[in-house]
Design an enzyme around this catalytic site. Structure first.
Site, PDB file in Angstrom:
ATOM      1  N   ASP A 126      -8.343   4.209  -1.829  1.00  0.00           N
ATOM      2  CA  ASP A 126      -7.690   3.138  -1.065  1.00  0.00           C
ATOM      3  C   ASP A 126      -7.069   2.135  -2.027  1.00  0.00           C
ATOM      4  O   ASP A 126      -7.767   1.601  -2.901  1.00  0.00           O
ATOM      5  CB  ASP A 126      -8.726   2.445  -0.177  1.00  0.00           C
ATOM      6  CG  ASP A 126      -8.103   1.534   0.869  1.00  0.00           C
ATOM      7  OD1 ASP A 126      -7.011   0.994   0.617  1.00  0.00           O
ATOM      8  OD2 ASP A 126      -8.717   1.358   1.936  1.00  0.00           O
ATOM      9  N   CYS A 168       0.822  -1.218   0.000  1.00  0.00           N
ATOM     10  CA  CYS A 168       0.000   0.000   0.000  1.00  0.00           C
ATOM     11  C   CYS A 168       0.855   1.268   0.000  1.00  0.00           C
ATOM     12  O   CYS A 168       0.501   2.263  -0.634  1.00  0.00           O
ATOM     13  CB  CYS A 168      -0.972   0.011   1.161  1.00  0.00           C
ATOM     14  SG  CYS A 168      -0.214  -0.099   2.798  1.00  0.00           S
ATOM     15  N   HIS A 171      -1.775   0.492   7.634  1.00  0.00           N
ATOM     16  CA  HIS A 171      -2.290   0.754   6.293  1.00  0.00           C
ATOM     17  C   HIS A 171      -2.060   2.215   5.926  1.00  0.00           C
ATOM     18  O   HIS A 171      -1.832   3.060   6.791  1.00  0.00           O
ATOM     19  CB  HIS A 171      -3.783   0.421   6.228  1.00  0.00           C
ATOM     20  CG  HIS A 171      -4.347   0.360   4.835  1.00  0.00           C
ATOM     21  ND1 HIS A 171      -3.712  -0.269   3.788  1.00  0.00           N
ATOM     22  CD2 HIS A 171      -5.496   0.880   4.303  1.00  0.00           C
ATOM     23  CE1 HIS A 171      -4.442  -0.166   2.699  1.00  0.00           C
ATOM     24  NE2 HIS A 171      -5.525   0.539   2.984  1.00  0.00           N
TER      25      HIS A 171
END
Length: 387
Positions: free
Chosen positions: A325, A118, A299
């Protein structure tokens, strides 16, 4: 043997590629560092055999493959949805205003980087905006290649940043090696990578005062307190003040105890996109501000805007972050935005969702640093905003 020009994507014999790349810039004086980065971009494009990426072609070994959204991109589709929402749900005692960054490509995590990629995906989203809007950034980023590299190539660029002295302590945390690794990275690594090109990447920390000594330790900062870090994604940094300690810069820190941490963070984001203007008319506005790299424990995501609604007779502000996201599928987001159904679940996040104890933002200021200013950027620092 041939290679791909990182500027125009033309495939030429390797013996001709260097002079061809330079020809794109022959009308301008080329900075030696930029010329060096051109050479590295060319090497990355022509060395697929040593690339940890499974791809075998020279072009795909550097240029990240992603689903390109039509109709002006996701931000344009999001704007349409926000405008439709304003028309259909407007209430007499409600004033709604949305502020958006410009164009941003969404880079979704793939099965190869699921669970660890991520941070890299958010770097890619940040770079997609910079390459689209800022000529100064386009000139220096990735040797002027004018495309967003894939993760293996970004890992090489980060190692190069470390070798130039950016975030020395952070590099030691990774033993100066990240290529081929599945280790998590965060805003510190993003800052080091972007700063190595002269881009003014800034970090802002949001945390309670009592946790500063615990969470604001970072291997990547020589001025950070020597306290054990909670891992590379939770590494935080402190802006050095006169005493060498964390320096609060939020104007509302004195009464932060009366405001929830979500409200403090939301207000900061609102002020960022509104450029600290007190009065912004209702409606949907495109701003000149870039997206925000949004980090919390476990995250990271990309904030592309914020919505504020003034509710009731007291006009109490209610905020929604507008977020992309990496864990979501680009096609699913596009479909929801086009159909104007279910898109809120992908993109809107209210203050009640901000439950982590600390958060971190990264944004990029205008201008390119050089000389003494560039040297100062080698030490990763940040501003601290108290919840």
């Amino acid at each position: 043997m041939s290679a791909l020009c990182p500027v125009c994507n033309l495939t030429l014999p390797l013996s001709l590629i260097q002079s061809h790349v330079n020809s794109h810039f022959e009308d301008d004086e080329i900075d030696p560092q930029i010329e060096s980065d051109h050479h590295l971009a060319l090497q990355l494009a022509s060395s697929s055999s040593s690339d940890p990426s499974p791809s075998s072609s020279a072009s795909s070994s550097t240029k990240s493959q992603f689903y390109s959204v039509g109709n002006g991109g996701l931000i344009c589709l999001l704007r349409n949805c926000l405008e439709s929402e304003l028309k259909s749900k407007s209430k007499p005692l409600e004033c709604s205003t949305s502020l958006l960054s410009g164009y941003v490509d969404h880079f979704q995590s793939s099965k190869e980087d699921k669970g660890w990629g991520c941070g890299w995906r958010n770097i890619q989203m940040q770079c997609s905006h910079l390459l689209f809007y800022r000529e100064e950034a386009k000139r220096v980023l990735f040797g002027g290649s004018d495309f967003v590299p894939d993760i293996p190539s970004l890992q090489r660029w980060l190692e190069l940043a470390w070798s130039k002295g950016f975030d020395v302590s952070g590099a030691l945390h990774f033993d100066n090696r990240i290529c081929g690794s599945k280790r998590w990275i965060g805003t510190t690594e993003c800052a080091a990578l972007l700063r190595s090109f002269g881009l003014k990447a800034r970090i802002v920390d949001f945390a309670p005062k009592k946790s500063k000594s615990m969470y604001l330790s970072v291997p990547g900062s020589a001025i950070a307190p020597k306290v054990k870090s909670y891992g590379p994604m939770d590494r935080y940094v402190v802006k050095k003040g006169g005493s060498g300690k964390g320096k609060a810069v939020d104007s509302h820190s004195s009464n932060a105890s009366r405001i929830s941490k979500g409200a403090v963070l939301m207000e900061w984001v609102w002020n960022y996109f509104s450029d600290n203007r007190l009065n912004v008319s209702s409606g949907v506005h495109m701003t000149n501000k870039g997206p925000l790299y949004f980090q919390h424990e476990g995250h990271s995501r990309t904030i592309v805007g914020i919505q504020r609604r003034l509710l009731g007779t007291t006009f109490t502000p209610q905020y929604n972050l507008l977020i992309l996201d990496p864990a979501d599928f680009t096609r699913a987001i596009e479909k929801a935005l086009i159909e104007k159904r279910g898109w809120e679940g992908y993109l809107k996040r209210g203050a009640h969702t901000l439950t982590c104890p600390e958060y971190q933002m990264l944004y990029v200021d205008n201008g390119i640093a050089d000389g003494e200013e560039l040297e100062k950027l080698k030490t990763i620092d940040s501003h601290f905003v108290e919840f």
